[in-house]
Write an enzyme that holds these catalytic residues in place. Sequence first.
Site, PDB file in Angstrom:
ATOM      1  N   ASP A 136       5.756 -24.570  38.269  1.00 43.71           N
ATOM      2  CA  ASP A 136       4.963 -23.384  38.014  1.00 43.71           C
ATOM      3  C   ASP A 136       3.552 -23.863  37.652  1.00 43.71           C
ATOM      4  OD1 ASP A 136       4.186 -20.780  37.189  1.00 43.71           O
ATOM      5  OD2 ASP A 136       4.741 -21.265  35.129  1.00 43.71           O
ATOM      6  N   GLU A 157       0.686 -21.696  35.945  1.00 46.99           N
ATOM      7  CA  GLU A 157       0.101 -21.177  34.705  1.00 46.99           C
ATOM      8  C   GLU A 157       1.059 -21.365  33.536  1.00 46.99           C
ATOM      9  OE1 GLU A 157      -2.056 -17.388  35.168  1.00 46.99           O
ATOM     10  OE2 GLU A 157      -1.505 -17.509  37.270  1.00 46.99           O
TER      11      GLU A 157
END
Length: 201
Positions: free
Chosen positions: A9, A11
Amino acid sequence: MGMNVACLDLEGVLVPEIWIAFAEESGIPELKRTTRDEPDYDKLMNWRLGILEEHGLGLKEIQETISKIDPLPGAKEFLDQLRDVTQVIIISDTFEQFAKPLMEKLGMPTIFCNTLEVAEDGKITGFRMRCEKSKLTTVKALQSCGFDTIATGDSFNDLAMIQASKAGFLFRSTEQIKKDYPDLPAYEEYSDLLAAFKAAL
């Protein structure tokens, strides 16, 4: 024995939450609203685009503001070390035009994300999602081509990708998610996360 791909991922794992950092950098506090406040992503994004238009912000201004945001401390070193031992793909719900200034600071890793629709004059007119449930769909597609995936993320929308992978970890997640998913190893430091990836390879 499949080939491994690390799926990260973006953020919260490698860079700060882009919209929150952008809200602070641009001085537009309303843009701090996230999917926690408005679970309907379509509605949230259209609302955000309305605010950008109200403030006369086109893509150029947004990219200039985002270029002042730095990756999380230690993120680039972690990514470099992980890329030394395996292929890495960042899978994110952000937009390539927003991610670009940050990808440059991370050494241009591969990122699968969404796209903004931008008019000639730089005004953002809309957005295109790459696919439904992008993280899970991407991990499943990689698996169907003979790859084993190892995934990490911090948020609700990362759980399906983490659970569908050969190995998966939470990184700097919330207390609630860690409590709800006690079977998922949870790490706070890049050194521990790197060790977990290496062990899973």
